[in-house]
Design a protein around this motif. Structure first.
Motif, PDB file in Angstrom:
ATOM      1  N   ILE A 103       0.850  -1.185   0.000  1.00 49.61           N
ATOM      2  CA  ILE A 103       0.000   0.000   0.000  1.00 49.61           C
ATOM      3  C   ILE A 103       0.886   1.234   0.000  1.00 49.61           C
ATOM      4  O   ILE A 103       1.962   1.240   0.606  1.00 49.61           O
ATOM      5  CB  ILE A 103      -0.964  -0.020   1.211  1.00 49.61           C
ATOM      6  CG1 ILE A 103      -2.005   1.094   1.121  1.00 49.61           C
ATOM      7  CG2 ILE A 103      -0.210   0.016   2.527  1.00 49.61           C
ATOM      8  CD1 ILE A 103      -3.166   0.921   2.090  1.00 49.61           C
ATOM      9  N   ALA A 104       0.459   2.278  -0.706  1.00 48.82           N
ATOM     10  CA  ALA A 104       1.215   3.522  -0.783  1.00 48.82           C
ATOM     11  C   ALA A 104       0.244   4.682  -0.841  1.00 48.82           C
ATOM     12  O   ALA A 104      -0.856   4.565  -1.410  1.00 48.82           O
ATOM     13  CB  ALA A 104       2.117   3.530  -2.020  1.00 48.82           C
ATOM     14  N   ALA A 105       0.614   5.807  -0.272  1.00 49.49           N
ATOM     15  CA  ALA A 105      -0.247   6.990  -0.249  1.00 49.49           C
ATOM     16  C   ALA A 105       0.510   8.204  -0.756  1.00 49.49           C
ATOM     17  O   ALA A 105       1.687   8.397  -0.435  1.00 49.49           O
ATOM     18  CB  ALA A 105      -0.756   7.246   1.166  1.00 49.49           C
ATOM     19  N   ALA A 106      -0.183   9.023  -1.554  1.00 54.25           N
ATOM     20  CA  ALA A 106       0.362  10.305  -1.989  1.00 54.25           C
ATOM     21  C   ALA A 106      -0.104  11.426  -1.072  1.00 54.25           C
ATOM     22  O   ALA A 106       0.482  12.504  -1.056  1.00 54.25           O
ATOM     23  CB  ALA A 106      -0.060  10.603  -3.425  1.00 54.25           C
ATOM     24  N   GLY A 107      -1.163  11.176  -0.314  1.00 58.19           N
ATOM     25  CA  GLY A 107      -1.740  12.145   0.605  1.00 58.19           C
ATOM     26  C   GLY A 107      -3.070  11.619   1.105  1.00 58.19           C
ATOM     27  O   GLY A 107      -3.456  10.485   0.806  1.00 58.19           O
ATOM     28  N   PRO A 108      -3.821  12.423   1.858  1.00 58.40           N
ATOM     29  CA  PRO A 108      -5.097  11.944   2.411  1.00 58.40           C
ATOM     30  C   PRO A 108      -6.131  11.583   1.352  1.00 58.40           C
ATOM     31  O   PRO A 108      -7.010  10.753   1.609  1.00 58.40           O
ATOM     32  CB  PRO A 108      -5.573  13.132   3.261  1.00 58.40           C
ATOM     33  CG  PRO A 108      -4.359  13.948   3.516  1.00 58.40           C
ATOM     34  CD  PRO A 108      -3.479  13.775   2.331  1.00 58.40           C
ATOM     35  N   GLN A 109      -6.034  12.158   0.165  1.00 56.76           N
ATOM     36  CA  GLN A 109      -7.048  11.953  -0.870  1.00 56.76           C
ATOM     37  C   GLN A 109      -6.648  10.951  -1.941  1.00 56.76           C
ATOM     38  O   GLN A 109      -7.423  10.719  -2.866  1.00 56.76           O
ATOM     39  CB  GLN A 109      -7.363  13.300  -1.549  1.00 56.76           C
ATOM     40  CG  GLN A 109      -7.730  14.416  -0.603  1.00 56.76           C
ATOM     41  CD  GLN A 109      -8.947  14.092   0.240  1.00 56.76           C
ATOM     42  OE1 GLN A 109      -9.946  13.576  -0.271  1.00 56.76           O
ATOM     43  NE2 GLN A 109      -8.867  14.379   1.532  1.00 56.76           N
ATOM     44  N   LEU A 110      -5.467  10.370  -1.834  1.00 54.04           N
ATOM     45  CA  LEU A 110      -5.015   9.482  -2.898  1.00 54.04           C
ATOM     46  C   LEU A 110      -4.090   8.408  -2.347  1.00 54.04           C
ATOM     47  O   LEU A 110      -3.069   8.715  -1.724  1.00 54.04           O
ATOM     48  CB  LEU A 110      -4.287  10.282  -3.980  1.00 54.04           C
ATOM     49  CG  LEU A 110      -3.743   9.496  -5.176  1.00 54.04           C
ATOM     50  CD1 LEU A 110      -4.868   8.794  -5.942  1.00 54.04           C
ATOM     51  CD2 LEU A 110      -2.956  10.428  -6.105  1.00 54.04           C
ATOM     52  N   ALA A 111      -4.454   7.140  -2.587  1.00 59.02           N
ATOM     53  CA  ALA A 111      -3.621   6.016  -2.182  1.00 59.02           C
ATOM     54  C   ALA A 111      -3.891   4.842  -3.119  1.00 59.02           C
ATOM     55  O   ALA A 111      -4.942   4.769  -3.764  1.00 59.02           O
ATOM     56  CB  ALA A 111      -3.890   5.613  -0.730  1.00 59.02           C
TER      57      ALA A 111
END
Length: 378
Positions: A53-61
């Motif tokens: 799992i990876a996230a670019a920020g609160p609105q995108l993962a």
């Protein structure tokens, strides 16, 4: 030489059991309640799991793995997208891959994934790029070659891509800037595997896995900064390092599983928590003896903060280790959300003090096991 990549798993609640301090010897603070919550990840076809799992920020993962395990095709690649409100399964019918191993991304146009080939004898691992809507195969040197394996991927803020894998029988890093790709010098360790690549800075790349020790294998950690620096092997009985976090050259945490020897069929391994102080490795107690540690993530200050794991002797909820001062504390996830959740990875959410974890709803890849995620909000 390829060996099983040990990932981890399940046990989770709120407050924790304080473990022994880390090698600094400082006291461990009183554990606090932690708010991990299960987040539905609907749509996977059992048996299924999320491996990364990876996230670019609160609105995108992004989260990737596999579904329909054990089916006629041996399984299918699984990918999910977080839009800030919910997870949605991504259509991968245009791809034929059997699983996706890892994912990394920093924005909607800079996300990458690696997986396994459809035919492991005739083909090589695919490299996928997220185009803002779906995943598409990307070109790279060695694409489609038999024996090319891509195991893990990381992306810098300036969109450089780093991949660990192998080509031509040698363990290597693959580095990409824009459309330019280059395989770097082979890792100077015989009979080794790298399963995870981690970035400390654009020019400092760490990787981990295992290496043969004659009668089994030892944990392996190495750094690339234009040339390889290989740390001393982490001694163990069939020990694989699944993930690491480097706060500096003298402050590296590595987690994994020691398979050991003997025992009944199906015996789980032992969790491995190891610290490098610039001179030597120290083994630190994980707080439980049967199971594994699968992932480690840093906080906004760059310190190791959370570890995902699986406690074989208490599988009712997910298990984490939380950094408390200089020590580690066991923290358990929410109860009643999955039969026996098994975590494979944990990652920070940039721009916040939150985290995601991912895995499956039980440790056995058989129906009705499905994709599973938990979130710790800032």
């Amino acid at each position: 030489m390829r060996r099983r990549h040990f990932v981890a798993g399940a046990i989770g609640t709120f407050a924790g059991v304080a473990l022994g301090p880390d090698p600094s010897g400082a006291a461990t603070p009183t554990p606090r309640a932690q708010g991990w919550q299960a987040v539905p990840a609907p749509g996977s076809i059992p048996p299924a799991q999320l491996r990364s799992i990876a996230a670019a920020g609160p609105q995108l993962a992004w989260a990737v793995g596999e579904e329909e395990l054990g089916g006629p095709t041996g399984g299918r690649a699984l990918a999910m997208l977080w839009n800030g409100s919910n997870w949605a399964k991504t259509d991968l019918t245009h791809l034929r891959h059997v699983r996706l191993r890892d994912v990394a991304g920093v924005c909607a146009t800079a996300a990458w994934s690696v997986g396994d080939p459809v035919d492991p004898v005739e083909g090589g691992s695919p490299l996928l790029r997220w185009n803002g809507t779906t995943w598409r195969e990307a070109a790279f040197p060695g694409r489609g070659e038999p024996g090319v394996r891509l195991n893990s991927v990381a992306v810098t803020r300036d969109r450089q891509v780093w991949i660990c894998g192998s080509r031509g029988g040698a363990v290597r890093l693959l580095h990409g800037i824009g459309q330019r790709w280059q395989w770097l010098d082979p890792l100077p360790v015989a009979s080794s595997n790298l399963y995870r690549v981690v970035l400390r800075s654009p020019g400092e790349v760490w990787a981990c896995g295992d290496q043969s020790n004659g009668g089994g294998w030892s944990g392996l950690v190495a750094r690339w900064d234009g040339t390889w620096t290989v740390l001393p092997p982490i001694a163990g009985l069939r020990l694989t390092i699944a993930d690491l976090h480097a706060a500096g050259p003298d402050d590296v945490w590595a987690v994994g599983t020691e398979a050991g020897v003997g025992g009944p069929p199906g015996r789980p391994g032992n969790p491995a928590l190891c610290h490098w102080d610039g001179t030597a490795w120290t083994r630190v107690e994980a707080g439980f003896t049967l199971g594994s540690l699968s992932g480690i993530a840093g906080d906004t200050q760059g310190r190791a903060a959370w570890i995902s794991g699986w406690n074989y002797q208490d599988q009712s909820r997910s298990t984490y280790l939380r950094r408390e001062g200089s020590g580690w504390t066991i923290v358990r996830g929410p109860s009643g959300t999955a039969p026996a959740p098994y975590l494979n990875a944990v990652t920070p959410v940039p721009g916040t003090s939150g985290f995601w974890s991912a895995g499956m709803t039980s440790p056995v890849p058989a129906p009705p096991t499905a994709a599973y995620t938990e979130r710790l909000e800032a």
